[in-house]
Scaffold this motif. Structure first.
Motif, PDB file in Angstrom:
ATOM      1  N   ALA A 146       0.822  -1.214   0.000  1.00 38.16           N
ATOM      2  CA  ALA A 146       0.000   0.000   0.000  1.00 38.16           C
ATOM      3  C   ALA A 146       0.852   1.259   0.000  1.00 38.16           C
ATOM      4  CB  ALA A 146      -0.932  -0.007   1.207  1.00 38.16           C
ATOM      5  N   ARG A 209     -12.700  -0.478   3.183  1.00 40.52           N
ATOM      6  CA  ARG A 209     -12.280   0.565   2.240  1.00 40.52           C
ATOM      7  C   ARG A 209     -11.494  -0.018   1.068  1.00 40.52           C
ATOM      8  NH1 ARG A 209     -11.239   3.755   7.158  1.00 40.52           N
ATOM      9  NH2 ARG A 209      -9.097   3.009   7.178  1.00 40.52           N
ATOM     10  N   ALA A 214      -8.177  -6.884  -1.312  1.00 39.10           N
ATOM     11  CA  ALA A 214      -6.890  -7.441  -0.857  1.00 39.10           C
ATOM     12  C   ALA A 214      -6.895  -7.636   0.660  1.00 39.10           C
ATOM     13  CB  ALA A 214      -5.748  -6.520  -1.271  1.00 39.10           C
ATOM     14  N   LEU A 215      -7.512  -6.697   1.368  1.00 37.16           N
ATOM     15  CA  LEU A 215      -7.591  -6.829   2.830  1.00 37.16           C
ATOM     16  C   LEU A 215      -8.825  -7.648   3.188  1.00 37.16           C
ATOM     17  CD1 LEU A 215      -6.770  -3.156   3.983  1.00 37.16           C
ATOM     18  CD2 LEU A 215      -5.243  -5.132   4.010  1.00 37.16           C
ATOM     19  N   ASP A 228      -2.914  -9.034  -4.459  1.00 34.27           N
ATOM     20  CA  ASP A 228      -4.118  -8.323  -4.924  1.00 34.27           C
ATOM     21  C   ASP A 228      -4.078  -6.834  -4.596  1.00 34.27           C
ATOM     22  OD1 ASP A 228      -5.073 -10.694  -5.837  1.00 34.27           O
ATOM     23  OD2 ASP A 228      -6.362 -11.081  -4.101  1.00 34.27           O
ATOM     24  N   ILE A 230      -3.301  -3.163  -5.045  1.00 33.40           N
ATOM     25  CA  ILE A 230      -2.977  -2.380  -6.255  1.00 33.40           C
ATOM     26  C   ILE A 230      -2.437  -0.993  -5.910  1.00 33.40           C
ATOM     27  CG2 ILE A 230      -4.607  -3.606  -7.750  1.00 33.40           C
ATOM     28  CD1 ILE A 230      -6.464  -1.076  -7.324  1.00 33.40           C
ATOM     29  N   PHE A 231      -2.028  -0.779  -4.642  1.00 33.49           N
ATOM     30  CA  PHE A 231      -1.348   0.465  -4.281  1.00 33.49           C
ATOM     31  C   PHE A 231      -2.272   1.673  -4.456  1.00 33.49           C
ATOM     32  CE2 PHE A 231       2.397   3.296  -5.941  1.00 33.49           C
ATOM     33  CZ  PHE A 231       2.575   3.863  -4.699  1.00 33.49           C
ATOM     34  N   CYS A 232      -3.583   1.453  -4.239  1.00 31.81           N
ATOM     35  CA  CYS A 232      -4.531   2.570  -4.427  1.00 31.81           C
ATOM     36  C   CYS A 232      -4.606   3.456  -3.175  1.00 31.81           C
ATOM     37  CB  CYS A 232      -5.924   2.038  -4.751  1.00 31.81           C
ATOM     38  SG  CYS A 232      -6.685   1.125  -3.383  1.00 31.81           S
ATOM     39  N   ARG A 233      -4.180   2.940  -2.044  1.00 34.17           N
ATOM     40  CA  ARG A 233      -4.121   3.667  -0.766  1.00 34.17           C
ATOM     41  C   ARG A 233      -5.487   4.045  -0.192  1.00 34.17           C
ATOM     42  NH1 ARG A 233       1.314   7.326  -0.603  1.00 34.17           N
ATOM     43  NH2 ARG A 233       2.705   5.754  -1.421  1.00 34.17           N
ATOM     44  N   GLU A 234      -6.543   3.405  -0.686  1.00 36.79           N
ATOM     45  CA  GLU A 234      -7.870   3.695  -0.145  1.00 36.79           C
ATOM     46  C   GLU A 234      -7.997   3.218   1.309  1.00 36.79           C
ATOM     47  OE1 GLU A 234     -10.582   5.176  -1.542  1.00 36.79           O
ATOM     48  OE2 GLU A 234      -9.358   5.690  -3.285  1.00 36.79           O
ATOM     49  N   CYS A 235      -7.131   2.279   1.691  1.00 30.65           N
ATOM     50  CA  CYS A 235      -7.253   1.690   3.036  1.00 30.65           C
ATOM     51  C   CYS A 235      -6.829   2.654   4.138  1.00 30.65           C
ATOM     52  CB  CYS A 235      -6.426   0.421   3.128  1.00 30.65           C
ATOM     53  SG  CYS A 235      -4.747   0.632   2.512  1.00 30.65           S
TER      54      CYS A 235
HETATM   55  S1  SF4 Z   1      -6.990  -0.336  -0.291  1.00 30.98           S
HETATM   56 FE1  SF4 Z   1      -5.629  -0.352  -2.035  1.00 30.98          FE
HETATM   57  S2  SF4 Z   1      -3.591   0.021  -1.155  1.00 30.98           S
HETATM   58 FE2  SF4 Z   1      -4.916  -0.567   0.541  1.00 30.98          FE
HETATM   59  S3  SF4 Z   1      -4.627  -2.781   0.722  1.00 30.98           S
HETATM   60 FE3  SF4 Z   1      -6.411  -2.468  -0.591  1.00 30.98          FE
HETATM   61  S4  SF4 Z   1      -5.568  -2.495  -2.663  1.00 30.98           S
HETATM   62 FE4  SF4 Z   1      -3.854  -2.202  -1.278  1.00 30.98          FE
END
Ligand code: SF4
Ligand code: SF4
Length: 252
Positions: A146, A209, A214-215, A228, A230-235
């Protein structure tokens, strides 16, 4: 010499530490000091005892050898070559051996202190943060996607490089960036990952989020399918364990 002559000529006041033997006056305990300078400080500062006590406890908590303090090895995260060679010459031991922690300090809640201000560096701004105890890099590593695309498959050494930041197992973070705000944001994000890995209380907010899924939650804690991410940083965002850790001890 001209400056000193002018000071004496004009009878201007000057820092008393020059008369005690220091020819370069930095901050108290500046890690750029050499051992001779520390001897001067130790013999003249009332606060040296407090520092010495701190070092003794730090060594005892982590099982560090006496040479770690004797040679001032606390001054570096990675001692320069000249120091490694000198320590090897006088002690017959490698610096890596003398800085190896043989036990972990007592586990307790993780908290963070972030440096006020910044240190200038070649990139622009360098900011450090100290965690209240060492961390398990193996646990944190899978969550690091992330922060950056490139995350090592396995930990080699006692740190992880994450773009412009480095996370050290001993419990510290150094973040470098062209902007102070960006360097601070990275520290905050890394701290959120650490809390995700070490102190999740299982509310499920960050997993909700994460749109790519992935989480995920399992056994009351958050986990990750790292491939999974994708480095979107929404978390990143509200997390009860992070909010708790930032309490009174969080200084920024
Ligand atoms: S929100 Fe995006 S950056 Fe955070 S764990 Fe999920 S895919 Fe990765
Ligand atoms: S937001 Fe909730 S699930 Fe995610 S790390 Fe924090 S406590 Fe755990």
């Amino acid at each position: 010499m001209h400056v000193w002559m002018y000071i004496f000529y004009k009878k201007e006041p000057y820092n008393v530490w020059y008369t005690r033997g220091l020819d370069r006056i930095g901050c108290f305990l500046c890690p750029a000091s050499d051992l001779a300078e520390f001897d001067v400080v130790a013999g003249n500062s009332k606060r040296w005892g407090q520092w010495n006590e701190y070092l003794e406890k730090y060594m005892a908590d982590r099982g560090l050898p006496k040479e770690w303090k004797e040679y001032g090895l606390w001054r570096w995260k990675d001692a320069p070559k000249s120091i490694r060679e000198e320590v090897q010459r006088v002690s017959g031991k490698e610096v890596s051996e003398l800085t190896k922690q043989t036990k972990a300090p007592e586990k307790g809640p993780l908290t963070i202190k972030v440096q006020e201000g910044y240190s200038p560096c070649v990139v622009g701004y360098s900011i450090e943060a100290a965690l209240s105890r060492p961390i398990d890099l193996e646990k944190v590593r899978p969550f690091c996607h992330a922060i950056t695309w490139i995350v090592p498959d396995k930990i080699e050494g006692d740190f992880i490089e994450l773009g412009g930041a480095t996370l050290y197992a001993e419990g510290s973070i150094i973040s470098k960036s062209g902007s102070e705000l960006d360097a601070r944001r990275t520290i905050d994000h890394i701290f959120q990952l650490i809390m995700r890995a070490e102190q999740c209380v299982g509310c499920g907010l960050c997993a909700a989020r994460c749109r790519p899924g992935a989480l995920y939650m399992k056994d009351g804690k958050v986990h990750i399918h790292e491939d999974d991410c994708i480095f979107c940083r929404e978390c990143f965002g509200p997390c009860p364990s992070v909010n708790f850790a930032r309490g009174d001890e969080f200084e920024q």
